[in-house]
Motif scaffolding. Structure first.
Motif, PDB file in Angstrom:
ATOM      1  N   THR A 274     -20.997 -33.718 -36.676  1.00 41.09           N
ATOM      2  CA  THR A 274     -19.888 -32.792 -36.885  1.00 41.09           C
ATOM      3  C   THR A 274     -20.075 -32.033 -38.185  1.00 41.09           C
ATOM      4  OG1 THR A 274     -17.493 -32.595 -37.209  1.00 41.09           O
ATOM      5  CG2 THR A 274     -18.520 -34.641 -37.947  1.00 41.09           C
ATOM      6  N   ALA A 275     -19.473 -30.860 -38.253  1.00 41.45           N
ATOM      7  CA  ALA A 275     -19.522 -30.051 -39.473  1.00 41.45           C
ATOM      8  C   ALA A 275     -18.284 -30.254 -40.326  1.00 41.45           C
ATOM      9  CB  ALA A 275     -19.656 -28.571 -39.107  1.00 41.45           C
ATOM     10  N   PHE A 276     -17.447 -31.214 -39.951  1.00 39.07           N
ATOM     11  CA  PHE A 276     -16.182 -31.420 -40.654  1.00 39.07           C
ATOM     12  C   PHE A 276     -15.999 -32.878 -41.056  1.00 39.07           C
ATOM     13  CE2 PHE A 276     -15.707 -27.981 -37.552  1.00 39.07           C
ATOM     14  CZ  PHE A 276     -15.341 -26.933 -38.395  1.00 39.07           C
ATOM     15  N   GLY A 277     -15.061 -33.108 -41.959  1.00 40.36           N
ATOM     16  CA  GLY A 277     -14.757 -34.468 -42.404  1.00 40.36           C
ATOM     17  C   GLY A 277     -15.730 -34.926 -43.465  1.00 40.36           C
ATOM     18  N   PHE A 278     -16.769 -35.610 -43.051  1.00 39.23           N
ATOM     19  CA  PHE A 278     -17.827 -36.072 -43.956  1.00 39.23           C
ATOM     20  C   PHE A 278     -19.173 -35.609 -43.406  1.00 39.23           C
ATOM     21  CE2 PHE A 278     -14.282 -38.995 -44.376  1.00 39.23           C
ATOM     22  CZ  PHE A 278     -14.115 -39.071 -45.756  1.00 39.23           C
ATOM     23  N   PRO A 279     -19.403 -34.304 -43.385  1.00 39.95           N
ATOM     24  CA  PRO A 279     -20.639 -33.787 -42.779  1.00 39.95           C
ATOM     25  C   PRO A 279     -21.888 -34.251 -43.535  1.00 39.95           C
ATOM     26  CG  PRO A 279     -19.548 -32.054 -44.028  1.00 39.95           C
ATOM     27  CD  PRO A 279     -18.597 -33.223 -43.985  1.00 39.95           C
ATOM     28  N   HIS A 280     -22.981 -34.305 -42.815  1.00 44.54           N
ATOM     29  CA  HIS A 280     -24.282 -34.657 -43.399  1.00 44.54           C
ATOM     30  C   HIS A 280     -24.594 -33.680 -44.535  1.00 44.54           C
ATOM     31  CE1 HIS A 280     -28.610 -35.211 -43.732  1.00 44.54           C
ATOM     32  NE2 HIS A 280     -28.544 -36.252 -42.916  1.00 44.54           N
ATOM     33  N   THR A 281     -25.091 -34.205 -45.641  1.00 43.43           N
ATOM     34  CA  THR A 281     -25.422 -33.350 -46.787  1.00 43.43           C
ATOM     35  C   THR A 281     -26.686 -32.529 -46.522  1.00 43.43           C
ATOM     36  OG1 THR A 281     -26.719 -35.118 -47.812  1.00 43.43           O
ATOM     37  CG2 THR A 281     -24.389 -34.954 -48.431  1.00 43.43           C
ATOM     38  N   SER A 282     -26.939 -31.565 -47.375  1.00 38.62           N
ATOM     39  CA  SER A 282     -28.111 -30.710 -47.244  1.00 38.62           C
ATOM     40  C   SER A 282     -28.739 -30.498 -48.608  1.00 38.62           C
ATOM     41  CB  SER A 282     -27.735 -29.347 -46.651  1.00 38.62           C
ATOM     42  OG  SER A 282     -27.111 -29.497 -45.398  1.00 38.62           O
ATOM     43  N   CYS A 283     -30.062 -30.337 -48.623  1.00 39.38           N
ATOM     44  CA  CYS A 283     -30.746 -30.001 -49.880  1.00 39.38           C
ATOM     45  C   CYS A 283     -30.843 -28.492 -49.960  1.00 39.38           C
ATOM     46  CB  CYS A 283     -32.116 -30.662 -49.947  1.00 39.38           C
ATOM     47  SG  CYS A 283     -33.166 -30.296 -48.532  1.00 39.38           S
ATOM     48  N   GLY A 284     -31.984 -27.934 -49.619  1.00 37.99           N
ATOM     49  CA  GLY A 284     -32.138 -26.490 -49.571  1.00 37.99           C
ATOM     50  C   GLY A 284     -33.202 -26.107 -48.564  1.00 37.99           C
ATOM     51  N   CYS A 285     -33.777 -27.125 -47.905  1.00 36.55           N
ATOM     52  CA  CYS A 285     -34.875 -26.901 -46.968  1.00 36.55           C
ATOM     53  C   CYS A 285     -34.416 -26.764 -45.528  1.00 36.55           C
ATOM     54  CB  CYS A 285     -35.873 -28.055 -47.056  1.00 36.55           C
ATOM     55  SG  CYS A 285     -36.777 -28.134 -48.614  1.00 36.55           S
ATOM     56  N   PHE A 286     -33.118 -26.815 -45.281  1.00 39.06           N
ATOM     57  CA  PHE A 286     -32.639 -26.756 -43.898  1.00 39.06           C
ATOM     58  C   PHE A 286     -33.040 -25.439 -43.237  1.00 39.06           C
ATOM     59  CE2 PHE A 286     -29.270 -25.878 -46.959  1.00 39.06           C
ATOM     60  CZ  PHE A 286     -28.937 -24.560 -46.667  1.00 39.06           C
TER      61      PHE A 286
END
Length: 462
Positions: A274-286
């Motif tokens: 999901t993109a809401f609540g506690f979404p997976h984090t991202s660095c900058g390489c996505f």
């Protein structure tokens, strides 16, 4: 500080995370303005490799124009008795880390998205040939991954040769991704994590499952398993599933525990789907970003190669800034393109039935994985340019998201201008990051109140 005395600049983990801004660069390879770029690793037989050989096909650094941007390819061939083709992706992802060990040499992203810059200062100190970079990479690969017995590296700057190899590289990437499909998250006892990018995003921990590729698109669950076995002390590690806490959102106790430890307590919960609540984090390489569009209660998707503004008026670069850095931001979600082909893709948000905009080029890449009942109801930049046009398109096509509009609250009336109001105590703020001057201050469990609130209409100056 350097690991190697014969290299003119420092080499070591201390230089990871170094950024080279455009005014400070001597030259750049790949990046957003260059279409053809790649990095590729192939496993070969021991007799087929000349150990320690570095080849430059095309112009070398000293022959390139100051401030120029060029097509680029890195082709690494490795051999060893314990090396198998299944490890190519694992070795390939280390190019990112080892390039960033070099002082004044910045490497971002992966596969066909690489972006490399050489700083002016490092060039002036002697990094004027790609052979210097090759020498460092060969030593790091063999010292960090002893299963590599022989290695040779080819750097390609000739545009025609880059394009030829780029086609071959894309075929290799596609074959790897296709091979990793089929296995389900429910069919394994463990997942894998990656902290390779923590030099750029200290609180980011990538969680890799069979049905959720790494955000960079370069590490599958099989790659993660292989990497953890080959280098148990490396950046890729095993995560026990633990208890399933929320099936639709994809929350597992084992993931929460691992992420909390690896982020030093900054991230305590993660929802994978999901993109809401506690979404997976991202660095900058996505590879791409899913972004919330409140006007239609849907999600748009934009990938790194898309040029210009999206339907909400913002380009990829702006939304990437809101997504990156190891943060959890509601409605901004870094993703890989392969994850978009997964049955688990944003399943808690209704998956493709919630997607309301996507670039045409990206839509074609994943078309076969978009449900037939919605594929023609999702517009691209060729169909709509504004939010108003988007609303009309979705309504006319009968997009599933239209049904959500009936439950949306009516727009609030305009707020009247007021000069003063009584003191308004605001709700406690669990965590508030404040950045500036190279420092980050985090206020935890803070309570903020204001003696006066002034709301004014600001007129633009002619």
């Amino acid at each position: 500080m350097s690991m190697f005395e014969d290299i003119p600049v420092g080499v070591g983990v201390i230089y990871e995370g170094e950024r080279i801004r455009k005014p400070d660069m001597y030259v750049e390879f790949g990046g957003p303005d260059i279409e053809k770029k790649f990095e590729l690793v192939k496993v070969k037989g021991l007799v087929n490799i000349e150990d320690g050989k570095t080849t430059v096909v095309g112009l070398d650094i000293k022959d390139l124009k100051l401030g120029g941007s060029y097509p680029f390819g890195i082709y690494v061939e490795v051999a060893g008795k314990q090396l198998e083709p299944e490890l190519e992706g694992v070795v390939e992802r280390r190019i990112h880390a080892y390039c960033n060990y070099i002082e004044g040499f910045m490497h971002l992203n992966q596969r066909y998205d690489i972006w490399i810059r050489l700083g002016k200062r490092s060039y002036e100190r002697g990094v004027n040939s790609l052979r210097v970079i090759g020498k460092v990479l060969q030593r790091l690969f063999k010292s960090e991954l002893p299963i590599i017995e022989k290695i040779q590296i080819t750097f390609i700057t000739d545009p025609k040769k880059v394009e030829e190899m780029w086609v071959e590289a894309k075929k290799t990437y596609d074959a790897r991704d296709a091979k990793a499909r089929g296995l389900k998250d429910e069919e394994v006892d463990s997942f894998y994590g990656c902290t390779l990018c923590q030099s750029f995003a200290p609180t980011h921990v990538c969680v890799i499952t069979p049905q959720r590729y790494a955000n960079c698109g370069a590490i599958s669950w099989f790659d993660g398993r292989a990497a953890a076995r080959v280098d148990p002390k490396g950046p890729v590690f095993k995560i026990e599933r633990g208890e399933l806490l929320d099936q639709p959102k994809g929350e597992f106790s084992g993931i929460n525990q691992a992420v909390k430890e690896k982020s030093l307590g900054e991230v305590t919960r993660v929802h994978l789907y999901t993109a809401f609540g506690f979404p997976h984090t991202s660095c900058g390489c996505f590879e791409g970003t899913a972004f919330y569009i409140p006007e239609v209660d849907g999600l748009g998707i934009v990938h790194r190669d898309f040029k210009g503004p999206t339907v909400n008026g913002l380009p990829f670069s702006t939304m990437a800034d809101s997504t990156a850095g190891g943060r959890q931001v509601d409605g901004f979600h870094g993703i890989s393109i392969e994850y978009m082909r997964s049955p688990k893709f944003l399943q808690a948000d209704e998956g493709w039935s919630r997607i309301v905009w996507i670039p045409a080029a990206l839509k074609e890449r994943v078309r076969d994985f978009i449900p037939k009942e919605v594929v023609d109801k999702i517009p691209t930049e060729n169909d709509v340019k504004t939010i108003e046009e988007l609303k009309k398109f979705l309504d006319a096509k009968g997009h599933p998201v239209v049904k959500r509009w009936e439950a949306m609250p009516a727009e609030a009336p305009p707020v009247e201008e007021k000069e003063e109001v009584p003191e308004v105590p605001l709700a406690p703020v669990p965590t508030m990051p404040i950045s500036g001057g190279g420092f980050k201050i985090v206020l935890k469990n803070a309570r903020i109140s204001a003696k006066k609130m002034i709301i004014r209409t600001v007129k633009k100056k002619e």
